[in-house]
Design a protein around this motif. Structure first.
Motif, PDB file in Angstrom:
ATOM      1  N   MET A   1       4.097  -4.721  17.085  1.00 51.95           N
ATOM      2  CA  MET A   1       4.104  -4.946  15.660  1.00 51.95           C
ATOM      3  C   MET A   1       3.102  -3.988  15.001  1.00 51.95           C
ATOM      4  SD  MET A   1       3.318  -8.377  13.418  1.00 51.95           S
ATOM      5  CE  MET A   1       4.241  -9.437  14.472  1.00 51.95           C
ATOM      6  N   ASN A   2       3.485  -3.359  13.910  1.00 48.99           N
ATOM      7  CA  ASN A   2       2.605  -2.444  13.179  1.00 48.99           C
ATOM      8  C   ASN A   2       1.590  -3.212  12.362  1.00 48.99           C
ATOM      9  OD1 ASN A   2       3.981  -0.231  14.105  1.00 48.99           O
ATOM     10  ND2 ASN A   2       5.146   0.089  12.228  1.00 48.99           N
ATOM     11  N   GLU A   3       0.369  -2.702  12.358  1.00 48.68           N
ATOM     12  CA  GLU A   3      -0.651  -3.285  11.496  1.00 48.68           C
ATOM     13  C   GLU A   3      -0.369  -2.827  10.070  1.00 48.68           C
ATOM     14  OE1 GLU A   3      -5.385  -2.788  10.867  1.00 48.68           O
ATOM     15  OE2 GLU A   3      -4.638  -2.836  12.922  1.00 48.68           O
ATOM     16  N   THR A   4      -0.426  -3.753   9.132  1.00 48.85           N
ATOM     17  CA  THR A   4      -0.132  -3.448   7.749  1.00 48.85           C
ATOM     18  C   THR A   4      -1.346  -2.821   7.083  1.00 48.85           C
ATOM     19  OG1 THR A   4       1.407  -5.278   7.617  1.00 48.85           O
ATOM     20  CG2 THR A   4       0.597  -4.404   5.535  1.00 48.85           C
ATOM     21  N   THR A   5      -1.130  -1.655   6.483  1.00 49.08           N
ATOM     22  CA  THR A   5      -2.167  -1.002   5.703  1.00 49.08           C
ATOM     23  C   THR A   5      -1.809  -1.203   4.247  1.00 49.08           C
ATOM     24  OG1 THR A   5      -2.396   0.670   7.425  1.00 49.08           O
ATOM     25  CG2 THR A   5      -3.325   1.190   5.266  1.00 49.08           C
ATOM     26  N   PRO A   6      -2.673  -1.855   3.484  1.00 49.98           N
ATOM     27  CA  PRO A   6      -2.347  -2.098   2.077  1.00 49.98           C
ATOM     28  C   PRO A   6      -2.170  -0.789   1.312  1.00 49.98           C
ATOM     29  CG  PRO A   6      -4.326  -3.313   2.727  1.00 49.98           C
ATOM     30  CD  PRO A   6      -3.979  -2.400   3.852  1.00 49.98           C
ATOM     31  N   LEU A   7      -1.197  -0.771   0.455  1.00 48.04           N
ATOM     32  CA  LEU A   7      -0.961   0.380  -0.413  1.00 48.04           C
ATOM     33  C   LEU A   7      -1.869   0.226  -1.625  1.00 48.04           C
ATOM     34  CD1 LEU A   7       0.807   2.909  -0.882  1.00 48.04           C
ATOM     35  CD2 LEU A   7       2.395   1.444  -2.109  1.00 48.04           C
ATOM     36  N   GLY A   8      -2.694   1.223  -1.865  1.00 51.42           N
ATOM     37  CA  GLY A   8      -3.636   1.149  -2.968  1.00 51.42           C
ATOM     38  C   GLY A   8      -2.950   1.179  -4.326  1.00 51.42           C
ATOM     39  N   ALA A   9      -3.630   0.616  -5.316  1.00 50.25           N
ATOM     40  CA  ALA A   9      -3.079   0.547  -6.671  1.00 50.25           C
ATOM     41  C   ALA A   9      -2.814   1.931  -7.243  1.00 50.25           C
ATOM     42  CB  ALA A   9      -4.020  -0.239  -7.583  1.00 50.25           C
ATOM     43  N   GLU A  10      -3.698   2.885  -6.974  1.00 48.42           N
ATOM     44  CA  GLU A  10      -3.510   4.243  -7.504  1.00 48.42           C
ATOM     45  C   GLU A  10      -2.269   4.899  -6.907  1.00 48.42           C
ATOM     46  OE1 GLU A  10      -5.838   8.516  -7.571  1.00 48.42           O
ATOM     47  OE2 GLU A  10      -7.033   6.690  -7.496  1.00 48.42           O
ATOM     48  N   ASP A  11      -2.096   4.771  -5.590  1.00 49.45           N
ATOM     49  CA  ASP A  11      -0.890   5.314  -4.951  1.00 49.45           C
ATOM     50  C   ASP A  11       0.357   4.623  -5.482  1.00 49.45           C
ATOM     51  OD1 ASP A  11      -2.234   7.178  -3.396  1.00 49.45           O
ATOM     52  OD2 ASP A  11      -2.327   5.877  -1.627  1.00 49.45           O
ATOM     53  N   ALA A  12       0.301   3.307  -5.637  1.00 46.28           N
ATOM     54  CA  ALA A  12       1.453   2.565  -6.148  1.00 46.28           C
ATOM     55  C   ALA A  12       1.842   3.060  -7.539  1.00 46.28           C
ATOM     56  CB  ALA A  12       1.161   1.065  -6.175  1.00 46.28           C
ATOM     57  N   ARG A  13       0.850   3.302  -8.402  1.00 48.70           N
ATOM     58  CA  ARG A  13       1.145   3.823  -9.747  1.00 48.70           C
ATOM     59  C   ARG A  13       1.768   5.223  -9.677  1.00 48.70           C
ATOM     60  NH1 ARG A  13      -3.377   0.893 -11.077  1.00 48.70           N
ATOM     61  NH2 ARG A  13      -4.820   2.576 -10.601  1.00 48.70           N
ATOM     62  N   SER A  14       1.210   6.069  -8.818  1.00 53.94           N
ATOM     63  CA  SER A  14       1.769   7.421  -8.665  1.00 53.94           C
ATOM     64  C   SER A  14       3.206   7.374  -8.185  1.00 53.94           C
ATOM     65  CB  SER A  14       0.932   8.241  -7.678  1.00 53.94           C
ATOM     66  OG  SER A  14      -0.335   8.507  -8.189  1.00 53.94           O
ATOM     67  N   PHE A  15       3.447   6.584  -7.139  1.00 54.13           N
ATOM     68  CA  PHE A  15       4.795   6.497  -6.576  1.00 54.13           C
ATOM     69  C   PHE A  15       5.773   5.934  -7.601  1.00 54.13           C
ATOM     70  CE2 PHE A  15       2.841   5.841  -2.072  1.00 54.13           C
ATOM     71  CZ  PHE A  15       2.387   7.147  -2.074  1.00 54.13           C
TER      72      PHE A  15
END
Length: 108
Positions: A1-15
């Motif tokens: 199982m892959n460890e979940t790395t949270p997606l940062g708010a700044e990256d989420a806004r960019s994407f």
């Protein structure tokens, strides 16, 4: 199982901005047109080859430029646009990040 790395708010806004910029068929067509031309094109040249009017082309190119999918170069009274290949190359990394997969990294 892959460890979940949270997606940062700044990256989420960019994407989200990237996906929003690509969420219109006309913008996709304009990107394709510029990519096929493989050179900077004036708004007038784009209008001649696209099935939409000048104001619509200008509007969509502005959105694509804000998302950095195209580069705008002002020369006198004309603006020339070209595909930002670097940005489009790293775009798949946004999908990998959302899927929590390792990517090559990079910024648009």
């Amino acid at each position: 199982m892959n460890e979940t790395t949270p997606l940062g708010a700044e990256d989420a806004r960019s994407f989200a901005g990237w996906f929003k910029a690509l969420a219109d068929p006309t913008r996709i067509q304009l990107l394709h047109l510029l990519a096929c031309a493989d050179r900077p094109m004036s708004v007038g040249e784009v209008v001649e080859r696209a099935a939409v009017g000048q104001s619509t082309v200008s509007h969509h190119l502005k959105i694509l430029a804000e998302a950095r999918f195209v580069l705008a170069d002002r020369q006198g009274t004309s603006t020339f646009y070209e595909v930002n290949r670097n940005c489009l190359t790293v775009f798949p990394d946004a999908v990998r990040a959302i899927l929590n997969q390792k990517g090559t990294g990079g910024e648009c």
